[in-house]
Scaffold this motif. Structure first.
Motif, PDB file in Angstrom:
ATOM      1  N   ALA A 120       4.901   6.128  11.079  1.00  0.00           N
ATOM      2  CA  ALA A 120       5.218   5.026  11.994  1.00  0.00           C
ATOM      3  C   ALA A 120       3.944   4.298  12.417  1.00  0.00           C
ATOM      4  CB  ALA A 120       5.971   5.555  13.222  1.00  0.00           C
ATOM      5  N   GLN A 121       2.890   5.039  12.700  1.00  0.00           N
ATOM      6  CA  GLN A 121       1.623   4.405  13.080  1.00  0.00           C
ATOM      7  C   GLN A 121       1.039   3.607  11.920  1.00  0.00           C
ATOM      8  OE1 GLN A 121      -1.311   6.582  15.347  1.00  0.00           O
ATOM      9  NE2 GLN A 121       0.254   7.857  16.291  1.00  0.00           N
ATOM     10  N   LEU A 122       1.150   4.144  10.701  1.00  0.00           N
ATOM     11  CA  LEU A 122       0.660   3.410   9.522  1.00  0.00           C
ATOM     12  C   LEU A 122       1.440   2.117   9.318  1.00  0.00           C
ATOM     13  CD1 LEU A 122       0.089   6.316   6.984  1.00  0.00           C
ATOM     14  CD2 LEU A 122      -1.660   4.722   7.813  1.00  0.00           C
ATOM     15  N   GLY A 156      -1.324  -7.198   7.689  1.00  0.00           N
ATOM     16  CA  GLY A 156      -0.695  -7.927   6.592  1.00  0.00           C
ATOM     17  C   GLY A 156      -0.385  -7.059   5.392  1.00  0.00           C
ATOM     18  N   ALA A 157      -0.020  -5.811   5.650  1.00  0.00           N
ATOM     19  CA  ALA A 157       0.281  -4.876   4.565  1.00  0.00           C
ATOM     20  C   ALA A 157       1.578  -4.131   4.857  1.00  0.00           C
ATOM     21  CB  ALA A 157      -0.860  -3.873   4.395  1.00  0.00           C
ATOM     22  N   GLU A 158       2.346  -3.933   3.808  1.00  0.00           N
ATOM     23  CA  GLU A 158       3.520  -3.071   3.901  1.00  0.00           C
ATOM     24  C   GLU A 158       3.110  -1.701   3.377  1.00  0.00           C
ATOM     25  OE1 GLU A 158       8.003  -2.524   2.092  1.00  0.00           O
ATOM     26  OE2 GLU A 158       7.010  -4.466   1.913  1.00  0.00           O
ATOM     27  N   VAL A 159       3.344  -0.683   4.189  1.00  0.00           N
ATOM     28  CA  VAL A 159       2.963   0.684   3.812  1.00  0.00           C
ATOM     29  C   VAL A 159       4.224   1.469   3.476  1.00  0.00           C
ATOM     30  CG1 VAL A 159       1.803   2.803   4.527  1.00  0.00           C
ATOM     31  CG2 VAL A 159       0.949   0.585   5.335  1.00  0.00           C
ATOM     32  N   ILE A 207       0.848  -1.192   0.000  1.00  0.00           N
ATOM     33  CA  ILE A 207       0.000   0.000   0.000  1.00  0.00           C
ATOM     34  C   ILE A 207       0.881   1.239   0.000  1.00  0.00           C
ATOM     35  CG2 ILE A 207      -1.741   1.307   1.287  1.00  0.00           C
ATOM     36  CD1 ILE A 207      -2.826  -1.406   2.238  1.00  0.00           C
ATOM     37  N   LEU A 208       0.542   2.173  -0.856  1.00  0.00           N
ATOM     38  CA  LEU A 208       1.282   3.426  -0.964  1.00  0.00           C
ATOM     39  C   LEU A 208       0.493   4.543  -0.296  1.00  0.00           C
ATOM     40  CD1 LEU A 208       3.609   5.139  -2.093  1.00  0.00           C
ATOM     41  CD2 LEU A 208       2.266   5.354  -4.219  1.00  0.00           C
TER      42      LEU A 208
END
Length: 145
Positions: free
Chosen positions: A33-35, A43-46, A4-5
């Motif tokens: 940092a919270q995101l 289960g997402a890389e931001v 996720i961008l």
């Protein structure tokens, strides 16, 4: 793992310093940092990106299309209300896009009431401070499924 961008727009590098009545005292690094932390739980890389250049924002959106991200979160700041260039770049994407605002744009100056992105995004979340970002991330992850 979903990719996720998070796109932060104009003046967001000044969070924590500008207009605490509207934006609180949280910094952009703290928001990111919270995101990232919530992303791990979901289960997402931001990945986060901030720019004060409208053309740079469009280029990053084009890169998101090429990179095949799974969803995009965007708080474009003032660009929300007039940037048809960013709107057209977002329209290229085929993934869920969630518009986010820390303040309630509908309770502010008249020019902030309209989003030129509204017709092309999955949804909008505004008025909850940093929680707008976290709610937006949850909505994006849900929309991917």
């Amino acid at each position: 793992m979903k990719n996720i961008l998070m796109l932060h727009g104009i003046n967001h590098n000044m969070f924590g310093k500008r207009d605490p009545a509207q934006y609180g005292t949280i910094t952009l690094d703290e928001i990111d940092a919270q995101l990232k932390s919530l992303g791990k739980e979901l289960g997402a890389e931001v990945q986060s990106y901030q720019t004060n250049g409208e053309g740079d924002m469009c280029e990053r959106i084009h890169q998101a299309f090429t990179d095949k991200v799974d969803a995009v979160l965007i708080n474009a700041g003032a660009w929300t209300h007039y940037s048809y260039g960013i709107r057209d770049a977002l329209a290229i994407l085929t993934v869920p896009v969630v518009e986010i605002h820390m303040s309630n744009i509908h309770a502010r100056e008249e020019f902030r009431h309209k989003s030129v992105f509204a017709e092309i995004v999955r949804g909008q979340i505004c008025g909850f401070g940093v929680d707008s970002y976290l709610l937006g991330l949850r909505a994006a992850v849900s929309a991917i499924k």
